[in-house]
Design an enzyme around this catalytic site. Structure first.
Site, mmCIF file in Angstrom:
data_model
loop_
_atom_site.group_PDB
_atom_site.id
_atom_site.type_symbol
_atom_site.label_atom_id
_atom_site.label_comp_id
_atom_site.label_asym_id
_atom_site.label_seq_id
_atom_site.Cartn_x
_atom_site.Cartn_y
_atom_site.Cartn_z
ATOM 1 N N ASP A 78 1.141 -1.030 0.198
ATOM 2 C CA ASP A 78 0.069 -0.019 0.313
ATOM 3 C C ASP A 78 0.541 1.348 0.233
ATOM 4 O O ASP A 78 1.695 1.202 0.363
ATOM 5 C CB ASP A 78 -0.541 0.436 0.957
ATOM 6 C CG ASP A 78 -1.481 -1.244 1.212
ATOM 7 O OD1 ASP A 78 -1.947 -2.054 0.066
ATOM 8 O OD2 ASP A 78 -2.405 -1.562 2.364
HETATM 9 N N1 URA Z 1 -1.293 -5.787 3.548
HETATM 10 C C1 URA Z 1 -2.088 -4.799 3.934
HETATM 11 O O1 URA Z 1 -3.113 -4.018 4.541
HETATM 12 N N2 URA Z 1 -0.886 -3.752 2.999
HETATM 13 C C2 URA Z 1 0.242 -3.889 2.838
HETATM 14 O O2 URA Z 1 1.083 -3.203 1.841
HETATM 15 C C3 URA Z 1 0.083 -5.823 2.251
HETATM 16 C C4 URA Z 1 -0.010 -6.481 2.847
#
Ligand code: URA
Length: 236
Positions: free
Chosen positions: A105
Protein backbone atom coordinates in the site's frame (compact mmCIF):
# COMPACT_ATOMS: atom_id res chain seq x y z
CA UNK A 1 21.85 -20.66 -28.92
CA UNK A 2 19.43 -17.77 -29.21
CA UNK A 3 20.81 -14.79 -31.08
CA UNK A 4 19.86 -11.20 -30.39
CA UNK A 5 20.34 -7.98 -32.28
CA UNK A 6 23.14 -5.88 -30.83
CA UNK A 7 20.97 -2.75 -30.52
CA UNK A 8 18.25 -4.73 -28.71
CA UNK A 9 20.91 -6.19 -26.42
CA UNK A 10 22.16 -2.70 -25.51
CA UNK A 11 18.63 -1.41 -24.91
CA UNK A 12 17.82 -4.44 -22.68
CA UNK A 13 20.84 -3.66 -20.51
CA UNK A 14 19.75 -0.01 -20.21
CA UNK A 15 22.94 1.17 -21.94
CA UNK A 16 21.33 3.34 -24.60
CA UNK A 17 18.36 3.66 -26.93
CA UNK A 18 18.16 1.72 -30.19
CA UNK A 19 18.89 4.89 -32.18
CA UNK A 20 21.91 5.72 -30.01
CA UNK A 21 23.21 2.18 -30.52
CA UNK A 22 23.35 2.82 -34.28
CA UNK A 23 25.18 6.11 -33.75
CA UNK A 24 27.68 4.54 -31.33
CA UNK A 25 28.38 1.73 -33.80
CA UNK A 26 28.97 4.12 -36.69
CA UNK A 27 31.32 6.15 -34.49
CA UNK A 28 33.34 3.00 -33.78
CA UNK A 29 32.51 2.96 -30.06
CA UNK A 30 31.24 -0.63 -29.85
CA UNK A 31 33.31 -3.82 -29.87
CA UNK A 32 32.04 -7.38 -30.02
CA UNK A 33 34.57 -10.05 -29.06
CA UNK A 34 37.34 -7.51 -29.42
CA UNK A 35 36.37 -6.42 -32.95
CA UNK A 36 34.96 -2.99 -33.79
CA UNK A 37 31.49 -3.24 -35.30
CA UNK A 38 30.12 -0.80 -37.87
CA UNK A 39 26.40 -1.45 -37.44
CA UNK A 40 24.11 -2.19 -34.50
CA UNK A 41 21.73 -4.52 -36.33
CA UNK A 42 24.14 -7.45 -36.31
CA UNK A 43 23.17 -10.55 -34.33
CA UNK A 44 25.13 -11.62 -31.27
CA UNK A 45 24.94 -14.41 -28.71
CA UNK A 46 23.93 -12.42 -25.61
CA UNK A 47 25.14 -15.05 -23.15
CA UNK A 48 28.65 -15.47 -24.59
CA UNK A 49 29.56 -12.39 -26.62
CA UNK A 50 31.97 -9.91 -25.04
CA UNK A 51 30.41 -6.56 -25.78
CA UNK A 52 32.03 -3.29 -24.82
CA UNK A 53 30.86 0.27 -25.32
CA UNK A 54 33.46 3.03 -25.12
CA UNK A 55 35.88 0.34 -23.88
CA UNK A 56 33.63 -0.55 -20.94
CA UNK A 57 32.62 -4.20 -20.92
CA UNK A 58 28.95 -5.00 -20.37
CA UNK A 59 28.13 -7.66 -17.87
CA UNK A 60 25.00 -9.14 -19.44
CA UNK A 61 22.10 -9.90 -17.15
CA UNK A 62 18.99 -11.36 -18.70
CA UNK A 63 16.83 -10.01 -15.89
CA UNK A 64 17.29 -7.44 -13.19
CA UNK A 65 16.16 -7.96 -9.57
CA UNK A 66 16.08 -4.95 -7.28
CA UNK A 67 15.48 -4.74 -3.54
CA UNK A 68 13.83 -1.47 -2.52
CA UNK A 69 13.21 -0.23 1.00
CA UNK A 70 9.91 1.35 0.05
CA UNK A 71 9.12 4.63 1.77
CA UNK A 72 5.61 5.91 2.52
CA UNK A 73 3.89 8.01 -0.13
CA UNK A 74 4.91 6.13 -3.29
CA UNK A 75 2.65 3.81 -5.25
CA UNK A 76 3.60 0.18 -6.09
CA UNK A 77 2.94 0.49 -9.81
CA UNK A 78 4.83 1.16 -13.01
CA UNK A 79 2.88 4.32 -13.77
CA UNK A 80 0.42 6.36 -11.79
CA UNK A 81 -0.67 9.96 -11.34
CA UNK A 82 1.37 9.88 -8.11
CA UNK A 83 5.05 9.13 -7.63
CA UNK A 84 5.76 5.40 -8.11
CA UNK A 85 8.37 2.98 -6.80
CA UNK A 86 9.91 3.02 -10.31
CA UNK A 87 10.27 6.82 -10.26
CA UNK A 88 12.51 6.65 -7.18
CA UNK A 89 14.99 4.06 -8.55
CA UNK A 90 18.44 5.07 -9.81
CA UNK A 91 18.42 5.61 -13.60
CA UNK A 92 20.70 2.61 -14.25
CA UNK A 93 18.06 0.22 -12.82
CA UNK A 94 15.20 1.56 -14.93
CA UNK A 95 14.95 -1.13 -17.58
CA UNK A 96 12.02 -1.07 -19.94
CA UNK A 97 9.88 -3.86 -18.45
CA UNK A 98 10.56 -3.55 -14.72
CA UNK A 99 7.56 -3.70 -12.40
CA UNK A 100 7.03 -4.33 -8.69
CA UNK A 101 6.64 -8.02 -7.82
CA UNK A 102 3.43 -7.56 -5.88
CA UNK A 103 2.11 -4.45 -4.20
CA UNK A 104 2.56 -2.66 -0.93
CA UNK A 105 0.00 0.00 0.00
CA UNK A 106 1.01 3.62 -0.48
CA UNK A 107 1.56 4.04 3.27
CA UNK A 108 3.31 0.67 3.79
CA UNK A 109 7.12 0.67 4.01
CA UNK A 110 9.80 -1.99 3.67
CA UNK A 111 10.87 -4.81 1.40
CA UNK A 112 9.71 -4.66 -2.20
CA UNK A 113 11.26 -6.56 -5.11
CA UNK A 114 11.20 -4.95 -8.53
CA UNK A 115 12.08 -7.02 -11.58
CA UNK A 116 11.52 -7.54 -15.30
CA UNK A 117 11.29 -11.32 -14.82
CA UNK A 118 7.55 -12.00 -15.07
CA UNK A 119 7.88 -15.73 -14.27
CA UNK A 120 9.72 -14.90 -11.06
CA UNK A 121 6.94 -12.51 -10.01
CA UNK A 122 4.27 -15.06 -10.79
CA UNK A 123 6.06 -17.78 -8.81
CA UNK A 124 6.75 -15.50 -5.86
CA UNK A 125 3.16 -14.35 -5.55
CA UNK A 126 1.42 -17.67 -6.04
CA UNK A 127 0.09 -19.01 -2.71
CA UNK A 128 0.95 -22.46 -4.13
CA UNK A 129 4.65 -21.60 -3.78
CA UNK A 130 4.08 -21.26 -0.02
CA UNK A 131 6.36 -18.25 0.27
CA UNK A 132 5.66 -16.39 3.48
CA UNK A 133 5.83 -12.61 3.72
CA UNK A 134 6.49 -11.19 7.16
CA UNK A 135 5.20 -7.80 8.29
CA UNK A 136 5.63 -5.67 11.38
CA UNK A 137 2.45 -3.85 12.31
CA UNK A 138 1.78 -1.09 14.81
CA UNK A 139 -1.82 -1.30 16.02
CA UNK A 140 -4.17 1.17 17.67
CA UNK A 141 -5.01 -1.40 20.37
CA UNK A 142 -3.08 -4.13 22.15
CA UNK A 143 -2.99 -7.49 20.37
CA UNK A 144 -4.57 -10.30 22.39
CA UNK A 145 -4.11 -14.06 22.53
CA UNK A 146 -7.62 -14.26 21.07
CA UNK A 147 -6.33 -12.38 17.96
CA UNK A 148 -3.45 -14.86 17.68
CA UNK A 149 -5.96 -17.74 17.67
CA UNK A 150 -8.18 -15.98 15.14
CA UNK A 151 -5.27 -15.45 12.74
CA UNK A 152 -4.11 -19.06 13.22
CA UNK A 153 -7.49 -20.52 12.29
CA UNK A 154 -7.91 -18.39 9.14
CA UNK A 155 -10.42 -15.57 8.68
CA UNK A 156 -13.55 -15.48 6.61
CA UNK A 157 -15.31 -12.16 6.07
CA UNK A 158 -18.34 -11.38 3.90
CA UNK A 159 -16.03 -10.55 0.99
CA UNK A 160 -12.88 -12.62 1.47
CA UNK A 161 -11.30 -15.72 2.91
CA UNK A 162 -7.78 -15.51 4.34
CA UNK A 163 -5.66 -18.60 4.93
CA UNK A 164 -4.31 -19.29 8.44
CA UNK A 165 -1.59 -16.80 9.36
CA UNK A 166 0.95 -16.54 12.14
CA UNK A 167 0.60 -13.63 14.55
CA UNK A 168 3.20 -12.93 17.23
CA UNK A 169 3.95 -10.25 19.79
CA UNK A 170 7.76 -10.03 19.71
CA UNK A 171 7.95 -7.95 22.90
CA UNK A 172 5.31 -8.76 25.55
CA UNK A 173 5.98 -5.34 27.14
CA UNK A 174 4.63 -3.72 23.96
CA UNK A 175 1.55 -5.60 22.66
CA UNK A 176 0.79 -2.78 20.20
CA UNK A 177 3.54 -4.08 17.91
CA UNK A 178 2.95 -7.41 16.18
CA UNK A 179 4.58 -9.62 13.57
CA UNK A 180 2.39 -11.28 10.95
CA UNK A 181 3.35 -14.01 8.46
CA UNK A 182 1.07 -14.63 5.49
CA UNK A 183 1.53 -16.63 2.30
CA UNK A 184 -1.04 -14.74 0.24
CA UNK A 185 -1.04 -11.16 -0.97
CA UNK A 186 -4.66 -10.10 -1.11
CA UNK A 187 -5.54 -6.42 -1.33
CA UNK A 188 -4.99 -4.72 2.08
CA UNK A 189 -4.74 -8.21 3.56
CA UNK A 190 -2.99 -7.46 6.85
CA UNK A 191 -5.15 -4.40 7.49
CA UNK A 192 -8.33 -6.36 6.76
CA UNK A 193 -7.30 -9.24 9.01
CA UNK A 194 -6.71 -6.85 11.90
CA UNK A 195 -9.92 -4.96 11.09
CA UNK A 196 -11.75 -8.28 11.52
CA UNK A 197 -10.31 -8.34 15.07
CA UNK A 198 -11.48 -4.74 15.67
CA UNK A 199 -8.03 -3.18 15.30
CA UNK A 200 -6.59 -0.58 13.03
CA UNK A 201 -3.09 -0.81 11.56
CA UNK A 202 -1.34 2.49 12.22
CA UNK A 203 1.93 1.54 10.54
CA UNK A 204 2.94 -1.41 8.41
CA UNK A 205 6.39 -2.52 7.29
CA UNK A 206 7.34 -5.62 5.28
CA UNK A 207 10.37 -7.33 6.80
CA UNK A 208 10.89 -10.39 4.60
CA UNK A 209 9.78 -12.47 1.64
CA UNK A 210 10.66 -16.15 2.06
CA UNK A 211 14.20 -16.21 3.39
CA UNK A 212 15.01 -12.78 1.95
CA UNK A 213 15.15 -10.12 4.65
CA UNK A 214 15.07 -6.39 4.11
CA UNK A 215 18.66 -5.13 4.07
CA UNK A 216 18.67 -2.84 7.09
CA UNK A 217 21.59 -1.01 5.51
CA UNK A 218 19.15 0.48 3.00
CA UNK A 219 17.56 3.73 4.16
CA UNK A 220 13.94 4.36 3.18
CA UNK A 221 13.83 4.97 -0.58
CA UNK A 222 17.19 3.28 -1.20
CA UNK A 223 17.62 0.22 -3.39
CA UNK A 224 20.25 -2.29 -4.46
CA UNK A 225 20.52 -5.27 -6.79
CA UNK A 226 19.82 -8.71 -5.39
CA UNK A 227 22.56 -11.31 -5.69
CA UNK A 228 21.93 -14.60 -7.51
CA UNK A 229 22.13 -16.44 -4.18
CA UNK A 230 19.49 -14.17 -2.66
CA UNK A 231 17.17 -14.64 -5.64
CA UNK A 232 17.42 -18.43 -5.48
CA UNK A 233 17.07 -18.51 -1.70
CA UNK A 234 13.66 -16.86 -1.87
CA UNK A 235 12.26 -20.16 -3.12
CA UNK A 236 14.18 -22.41 -0.69
N1 URA B 1 -1.27 -5.98 3.77
C1 URA B 1 -1.78 -4.72 3.78
O1 URA B 1 -2.83 -4.47 4.34
N2 URA B 1 -1.07 -3.77 3.15
C2 URA B 1 0.10 -3.98 2.53
O2 URA B 1 0.70 -3.05 2.00
C3 URA B 1 0.61 -5.30 2.54
C4 URA B 1 -0.10 -6.28 3.16
Amino acid sequence: MELMRLDKFLVSQNICSRKEAGILARKGEIKVNGELVKAADIKIDPLNAKVSVKNKEINYQKYIYIMLNKPEGVVSAREDGDKTVIDILPEEYKRKDIAPAGRLDKNTTGLLIITDDGDFTHRMLSPKSGIYKEYEALLDKAVTTEDIRTFASGIETKTAKFLPAELKIPDSENPFVARVRICEGKFHQVKRMFAFCGKEVVKLKRLSIGSLHLDEGLALGESRLLTEVEINNIFN
